[in-house]
Design a protein around this motif. Structure first.
Motif, PDB file in Angstrom:
ATOM      1  N   THR A   8       0.848  -1.175   0.000  1.00 10.97           N
ATOM      2  CA  THR A   8       0.000   0.000   0.000  1.00 10.97           C
ATOM      3  C   THR A   8       0.895   1.239   0.000  1.00 10.97           C
ATOM      4  OG1 THR A   8      -0.072   0.188   2.416  1.00 10.97           O
ATOM      5  CG2 THR A   8      -1.713  -1.252   1.370  1.00 10.97           C
ATOM      6  N   GLU A  10       0.782   3.516   2.141  1.00 12.64           N
ATOM      7  CA  GLU A  10       1.203   3.708   3.534  1.00 12.64           C
ATOM      8  C   GLU A  10       2.404   2.834   3.869  1.00 12.64           C
ATOM      9  OE1 GLU A  10      -1.939   3.396   2.519  1.00 12.64           O
ATOM     10  OE2 GLU A  10      -2.404   5.523   2.851  1.00 12.64           O
ATOM     11  N   ASP A  11       2.450   1.598   3.330  1.00 10.38           N
ATOM     12  CA  ASP A  11       3.616   0.730   3.527  1.00 10.38           C
ATOM     13  C   ASP A  11       4.884   1.420   3.034  1.00 10.38           C
ATOM     14  OD1 ASP A  11       2.216  -1.488   4.554  1.00 10.38           O
ATOM     15  OD2 ASP A  11       1.798  -2.249   2.544  1.00 10.38           O
ATOM     16  N   ALA A  26       4.072   1.169  -4.981  1.00 15.18           N
ATOM     17  CA  ALA A  26       2.912   0.368  -4.596  1.00 15.18           C
ATOM     18  C   ALA A  26       2.202  -0.177  -5.836  1.00 15.18           C
ATOM     19  CB  ALA A  26       1.955   1.203  -3.746  1.00 15.18           C
TER      20      ALA A  26
END
Length: 295
Positions: A8, A10-11, A26
């Protein structure tokens, strides 16, 4: 072959603070090996992210030497060697030069601090302060890429670790640890820089015939304490990723007149061993060393 789940945004933002970079990586995931993830990351960072994206990534990092509680766990790990070797005067000088650097270039001093002592970081800061802005921008981008690669390796290692077996409990220490004893003096060896690395290409394991050994990725660094024990070199996970690991010790700074400038120990963790603990100590003297798998 281990495959990382689709990432993601966010990852990736944990790895690199540029939103353009995070969205692109991503979208390219999942990856079937760390090598392919690193290749994609390098291509995106150097060819698709503009200066605005670079500056956004730089802004996600604290100034080197910062000890605030808001600093991320990965930043603390990466700066552990610098923080543990900083005297009061060195810390003050770092703070002053960080401010001078930001005033000149407009962004935080970027350096992959993993394994670097405070005096080494300070010397590099002073050296790069003399750069022209365009030269320094490119140097900072290269350092950001090194940090990105290191954090991707940590992310990949955590994601590809085998799931916990039934009845397993959380570890009280990381799965790989080490300590150093000075057998010439009969005492713990304090102040030795230690690096833990993992071989990043699961499809091509390291061998005696490898000539350049460029496949290693740093997982963590530390400095041995007064008991000769290193700090935490990796995350405290129940299941360590199988593969090849290398622990390296900078013995040249500890024993500059010794025969070995550094010592590297390579070992393999098999898939059947992922719940086990691996303590790999170094018994060192100026002209010999040995190791063993301990508990």
């Amino acid at each position: 072959m281990a495959t990382l789940r689709p990432l993601t945004v966010e990852d990736v933002l944990r790895v690199n603070g540029s939103r353009r970079f995070a969205a692109a990586l991503a979208a390219t995931s999942p990856f079937d090996s760390l090598t392919n993830a690193l290749i994609a990351a390098r291509c995106i960072w150097l060819n698709e992210v503009d200066v605005t994206g670079w500056l956004e990534a730089f802004a996600a990092h604290p100034p080197i030497g910062t000890t605030s509680s808001s600093v991320s766990k990965w930043s603390k790990e990466e700066q552990s060697a610098a923080l543990s070797t900083a005297t009061d005067s060195t810390a003050q000088e770092l703070s002053e030069w960080n401010a001078k650097y930001r005033e000149k270039f407009g962004f935080v001093f970027m350096i992959c601090a993993s394994g670097r002592t405070a005096p080494e970081v300070l010397a590099e800061l002073k050296r790069r302060y003399a750069n022209r802005p365009i030269v320094e921008l490119e140097a900072a981008a290269e350092e950001e890429l090194k940090i990105t690669e290191l954090r991707l390796a940590k992310l990949f290692s955590a994601e590809t670790a085998a799931p916990p077996t039934s009845g397993s409990s959380n570890r009280t220490r990381p799965p790989i640890t080490t300590h150093v004893l000075d057998t010439a003096l009969g005492s713990p060896a304090a102040g030795i820089e230690v690096h833990l690395e993992m071989w990043k290409d699961a499809t091509s394991p390291p061998s005696f015939d490898n000539k350049e050994f460029k496949g290693w990725t740093t997982l963590g660094t530390s400095i041995t304490n007064n008991d000769g024990r290193s700090g935490q070199l990796m995350d405290n996970v129940d299941n360590v990723a199988p593969g090849f690991y290398r622990i390296s010790f900078n013995t040249s700074k500890y024993a500059p007149s010794g025969f070995f400038p550094y010592v590297s120990i390579i070992f393999e963790i098999k898939r059947s061993q992922t719940t086990e603990h691996f303590h790999v100590p170094l018994l060192h003297s100026p002209f010999s060393f040995t190791t063993y798998r301990g508990s």
